[in-house]
Design an enzyme around this catalytic site. Sequence first.
Site, PDB file in Angstrom:
ATOM      1  N   LYS B 100       1.144  -1.100   0.062  1.00  0.00           N
ATOM      2  CA  LYS B 100      -0.054   0.049  -0.102  1.00  0.00           C
ATOM      3  C   LYS B 100       1.036   1.182  -0.125  1.00  0.00           C
ATOM      4  O   LYS B 100       1.632   1.614   0.934  1.00  0.00           O
ATOM      5  CB  LYS B 100      -0.948   0.099   1.156  1.00  0.00           C
ATOM      6  CG  LYS B 100      -1.724   1.422   1.282  1.00  0.00           C
ATOM      7  CD  LYS B 100      -2.584   1.401   2.504  1.00  0.00           C
ATOM      8  CE  LYS B 100      -3.066   2.743   2.622  1.00  0.00           C
ATOM      9  NZ  LYS B 100      -4.060   2.799   4.027  1.00  0.00           N
ATOM     10  N   ALA B 187     -10.071   4.962   4.039  1.00  0.00           N
ATOM     11  CA  ALA B 187      -9.842   6.104   5.166  1.00  0.00           C
ATOM     12  C   ALA B 187     -11.289   6.919   4.967  1.00  0.00           C
ATOM     13  O   ALA B 187     -12.016   7.307   4.079  1.00  0.00           O
ATOM     14  CB  ALA B 187      -8.709   7.065   4.592  1.00  0.00           C
TER      15      ALA B 187
END
Lengths: 67, 260
Positions: B100, B187
């Site tokens: 990531k 997020a």
Amino acid sequence: MITLKVNGEPRQFPQPLPISALLAELNLTGKRVAVERNGEIVPKSQHDAVLLADGDQLEIVVAVGGG
Amino acid sequence: MDSLVIAGKTYSSRLLVGTGKYKDFDETRAAIDASGAEIITVAIRRTNIGQDPSQPSLLDAVPPSRFTYLPNTAGCYTADDAIRTLRLARELLDGHDLVKLEVLGDPQSLYPNVVETLKAAEVLVKDGFKVMVYTSDDPIIAKQLEDIGCVAVMPLASLIGSGMGILNPWNLMIIRDRLKVPVIVDAGVGTASDAAIAMELGCDAVLMNTAIAGAGKPVLMASAMKKAVEAGREAFLAGRMAKKIYQASPSSPTTGIIGS
């Protein structure tokens, strides 16, 4: 006497030593870590062979919880 | 089975979770188990020199043999730092190349710096990494990241750790429509309905950490998120009814009503 910078902290050793010996000094033998020396990865297979020299900068990392 | 495919590998769960902010490794593991997640993010940090070497590590609590690790570059503000971190991660995890990438802009907003992100993505893809990339909800940047060769594009719903939910569903829909690689909302999710909405928009998966770890009962919230992601995906696949403003439509027969 040589001085290494290990994870940002200066550390002194009586003579040049291989990465595996540094890891042993730090109680990290057998632990899952990765080592970068002067910005370059040193693969595990070379930890015995690579001799650290005065002024070397080392980053030793582990995996921790994160998002 | 409607499974998620990332870089040629198939996953049955569409929920990806972080491993940060839990009170201990037992809670970390219990929450991950309840979430059903197969892919878990981890951070790469300097060893705590002088620490008791017999202390348990994250790798003992959530073994990489059971979960797909997704090492991240959290805390990196330049492409160079992110690249170095992921090269260390690859060495640490025996050549594991699914990562990531996140390059942040400032410590207050943790908003992605897309210029540095694009730079880092170029280098990492060329270096053989399979890059899942955290980015803003800008559809143009998202497409550029796909074109570079990222294996998944992960736009934010809102700021990291904010729990503000999905602030711009339209951009997420545009990104989903224009990209071929999986689009994963990463997020900003705060509660189960946020995750369900992300999936109803057609996004391929959701990645979260604080929404679970920061809940009053993290393990229960992990279970709620698992159901929300599944429900949202099923609703997307089912195809929702059209919204009919100003026009009601009875669900029961209009004939045979007594007294008529």
